[in-house]
Write a protein that holds these residues in place. Structure first.
Motif, short mmCIF file in Angstrom:
data_model
loop_
_atom_site.label_atom_id
_atom_site.label_comp_id
_atom_site.label_asym_id
_atom_site.label_seq_id
_atom_site.Cartn_x
_atom_site.Cartn_y
_atom_site.Cartn_z
N UNK A 94 104.60 -30.91 31.78
CA UNK A 94 103.26 -31.13 31.23
C UNK A 94 103.31 -31.18 29.71
N UNK A 95 104.11 -30.28 29.14
CA UNK A 95 104.24 -30.23 27.68
C UNK A 95 104.89 -31.51 27.15
N UNK A 96 105.92 -31.98 27.83
CA UNK A 96 106.59 -33.22 27.41
C UNK A 96 105.63 -34.40 27.48
N UNK A 97 104.85 -34.47 28.54
CA UNK A 97 103.88 -35.55 28.70
C UNK A 97 102.79 -35.47 27.63
N UNK A 98 102.32 -34.28 27.35
CA UNK A 98 101.28 -34.09 26.32
C UNK A 98 101.83 -34.45 24.94
N UNK A 99 103.07 -34.08 24.67
CA UNK A 99 103.70 -34.40 23.39
C UNK A 99 103.84 -35.91 23.22
N UNK A 100 104.26 -36.58 24.29
CA UNK A 100 104.39 -38.04 24.26
C UNK A 100 103.04 -38.69 24.02
#
Length: 147
Positions: A94-100
């Motif tokens: 989720x964090x990776x997706x939000x960062x992207x």
């Protein structure tokens, strides 16, 4: 009367907080649901438009492509979630997706600002060709998805 107003106010507050609390647990779409265009065009249609309309089409296509292209190994259409692909919907993912998503938003803001400043100076024929090129890429993505 006062009790009814207080009761309704509390009910609305609790309802809103309940809805927002639930939305945090919903899987996030890999590709933004705003990554869609209103339609495709042919060269003659575009020739009949003024440069301001062409600029808006050009920017719309850039936005869609920037939101889709980094993810085509995962999905090519908006609405697909990590869960749909069998990817764990854990905190790291989720964090990776939000960062992207955040990086994409910042990139698009600066890109759109640049386009609005510079593209009005472009040759209309080049602008039309660029729009048609972007639309061909998007059509190719639909073919890519069907294979």
């Amino acid at each position: 009367m006062k009790r009814k107003i207080v009761f309704l106010s509390l009910f609305l507050i609790l309802s809103i907080s309940g809805v927002s609390a639930q939305s945090k647990d919903l899987p996030q779409s890999i590709i933004s649901k705003t990554a869609v265009i209103r339609g495709y065009h042919v060269q003659q249609e575009l020739k009949e438009m003024n440069k301001g309309e062409l600029l808006e089409l050009y920017i719309e296509r850039i936005k869609v492509l920037v939101k889709i292209l980094p993810h085509i190994a995962l999905a090519t259409k908006p609405g697909v979630t990590l869960t749909d692909l069998g990817i764990p919907n854990n905190a790291d993912n989720k964090k990776a997706l939000a960062s992207q998503d955040e990086s994409c938003t910042k990139f698009l803001e600066s890109t759109v600002e640049f386009q609005r400043t510079m593209v009005p100076y472009s040759d209309t024929r080049n602008l039309i060709n660029a729009i048609l090129f972007y639309e061909n890429i998007m059509k190719s993505l639909h073919e890519f998805d069907s294979n």
